[in-house]
Design an enzyme around this catalytic site. Structure first.
Site, mmCIF file in Angstrom:
data_model
loop_
_atom_site.group_PDB
_atom_site.id
_atom_site.type_symbol
_atom_site.label_atom_id
_atom_site.label_comp_id
_atom_site.label_asym_id
_atom_site.label_seq_id
_atom_site.Cartn_x
_atom_site.Cartn_y
_atom_site.Cartn_z
ATOM 1 N N PHE A 196 2.590 5.696 8.329
ATOM 2 C CA PHE A 196 2.155 4.304 8.316
ATOM 3 C C PHE A 196 3.331 3.378 8.022
ATOM 4 O O PHE A 196 3.529 2.354 8.693
ATOM 5 C CB PHE A 196 1.059 4.131 7.268
ATOM 6 N N LEU A 197 4.124 3.736 7.028
ATOM 7 C CA LEU A 197 5.257 2.903 6.647
ATOM 8 C C LEU A 197 6.329 2.889 7.728
ATOM 9 O O LEU A 197 6.910 1.844 8.037
ATOM 10 C CB LEU A 197 5.832 3.398 5.320
ATOM 11 N N LEU A 244 5.982 3.235 10.942
ATOM 12 C CA LEU A 244 5.530 2.433 12.083
ATOM 13 C C LEU A 244 5.648 0.944 11.802
ATOM 14 O O LEU A 244 6.014 0.157 12.679
ATOM 15 C CB LEU A 244 4.086 2.798 12.434
ATOM 16 N N SER A 301 2.442 -7.628 1.495
ATOM 17 C CA SER A 301 1.439 -6.888 2.258
ATOM 18 C C SER A 301 0.126 -6.800 1.469
ATOM 19 O O SER A 301 -0.475 -7.834 1.160
ATOM 20 C CB SER A 301 1.998 -5.506 2.623
ATOM 21 N N LEU A 302 -0.330 -5.602 1.100
ATOM 22 C CA LEU A 302 -1.534 -5.478 0.288
ATOM 23 C C LEU A 302 -1.400 -6.253 -1.017
ATOM 24 O O LEU A 302 -2.345 -6.906 -1.474
ATOM 25 C CB LEU A 302 -1.812 -3.994 -0.002
ATOM 26 N N HIS A 316 8.302 -5.666 8.638
ATOM 27 C CA HIS A 316 7.253 -5.816 7.630
ATOM 28 C C HIS A 316 7.770 -5.876 6.193
ATOM 29 O O HIS A 316 6.968 -5.932 5.264
ATOM 30 C CB HIS A 316 6.236 -4.680 7.759
ATOM 31 N N ASP A 356 7.338 -8.099 12.940
ATOM 32 C CA ASP A 356 6.191 -7.541 12.220
ATOM 33 C C ASP A 356 4.930 -7.671 13.066
ATOM 34 O O ASP A 356 4.614 -8.741 13.571
ATOM 35 C CB ASP A 356 6.019 -8.304 10.905
ATOM 36 N N TRP A 378 0.821 -1.208 0.000
ATOM 37 C CA TRP A 378 0.000 0.000 0.000
ATOM 38 C C TRP A 378 0.856 1.259 0.000
ATOM 39 O O TRP A 378 1.799 1.394 0.780
ATOM 40 C CB TRP A 378 -0.897 -0.010 1.239
#
Length: 265
Positions: free
Chosen positions: A149-150, A152, A87-88, A240, A212, A27
């Protein structure tokens, strides 16, 4: 049905009889994030790095829903391939494996689970309030919201600051659209692919990071156990983005998995 064309960056030469590799990013980013990995793969491997709708060079594509995204990426690939999703992108790759099994020679999931949000019977992934706060932030300063977001979700890995800088540079070089981010967040908030995991017929290689908390290692263990033919590795010093924090190790494991897929075909 309207045909949607996505930006697909292709490299390498197709090997005789071997599967191609399709790479789907996470994402807010673009397929550029896979450059360090692709550079370490054999030149005889044909790679297709696809920008998801509203991301990277597919910024002009405005389609919504996981099925529509899966349809769009499948339309870019002519032959069965190994599909790698992060991820997404892992949700999209899993949907492709469930809906188009004849197009999938192997499935690689990097830091991805079948459900990236918390539910009453699934305690892993993003909490509802986190998703709500992220969505609110998109309306105010979407680049800053994605950056936060990234940061974190990538913190704590062995690659440290250099990896974070690369990811943020990718975000700045190929920023997503607000619509693409919103549609991607909708998929993260709504998709739950657990029920179809037992129907995935291809072999799978799952790689997670011990640090993660978005794609929690225990969620990835559950996923591997639910699939008929899945191998799982958890990198002890990764968060992540295991393919970035331990690129050499990941590239070697990926090459070995592709070789196994080729021998099965």
């Amino acid at each position: 049905m309207r045909v949607v064309r996505l930006a697909a960056h292709r490299s390498g030469q197709a090997s005789a009889g071997g599967p191609d590799l399709v790479l789907l990013h996470g994402w807010g980013l673009s397929s550029r994030i896979f450059s360090p990995l692709v550079e370490r793969l054999a030149p005889g491997l044909r790679c297709h790095c696809i920008d998801l709708p509203g991301h990277g060079e597919s910024a002009d594509v405005d389609v919504a829903g996981l099925d529509a995204w899966a349809d769009a990426v499948v339309a870019e690939i002519e032959t069965p391939a190994v599909w790698l999703g992060w991820s997404l992108g892992g949700l999209v790759a899993t949907a492709v494996a469930q809906r188009f099994p004849e197009r999938v020679a192997g499935l690689v999931l990097a830091a991805s689970t079948p459900c990236l949000h918390q539910t009453d019977d699934w305690s892993y992934g993003l909490a509802p309030e986190t998703i709500a706060a992220t969505r609110a932030g998109l309306d105010q300063d979407y680049v800053a919201t994605v950056s936060q977001f990234l940061r974190l979700n990538l913190r704590g890995s062995s690659a440290g600051r250099a990896m974070l800088d690369r990811v943020i540079d990718d975000l700045a070089a190929a920023p997503p659209t607000p619509q693409g981010l919103a549609h991607g967040l909708d998929i993260i908030q709504q998709a739950d692919l657990r029920a179809g995991l037992s129907q995935i017929t291809s072999g799978a290689w799952l790689v997670g990071g011990r640090l993660d908390r978005l794609a929690h290692p225990e969620a990835m263990r559950w996923m591997a156990a639910a699939m008929p033919d899945a191998e799982l590795e958890i990198y002890d010093r990764a968060a992540h983005a295991p393919f970035l924090s331990e690129t050499e190790r990941f590239a070697a494991g990926l090459a070995a998995f592709i070789g196994r897929c080729e021998r099965r075909s």
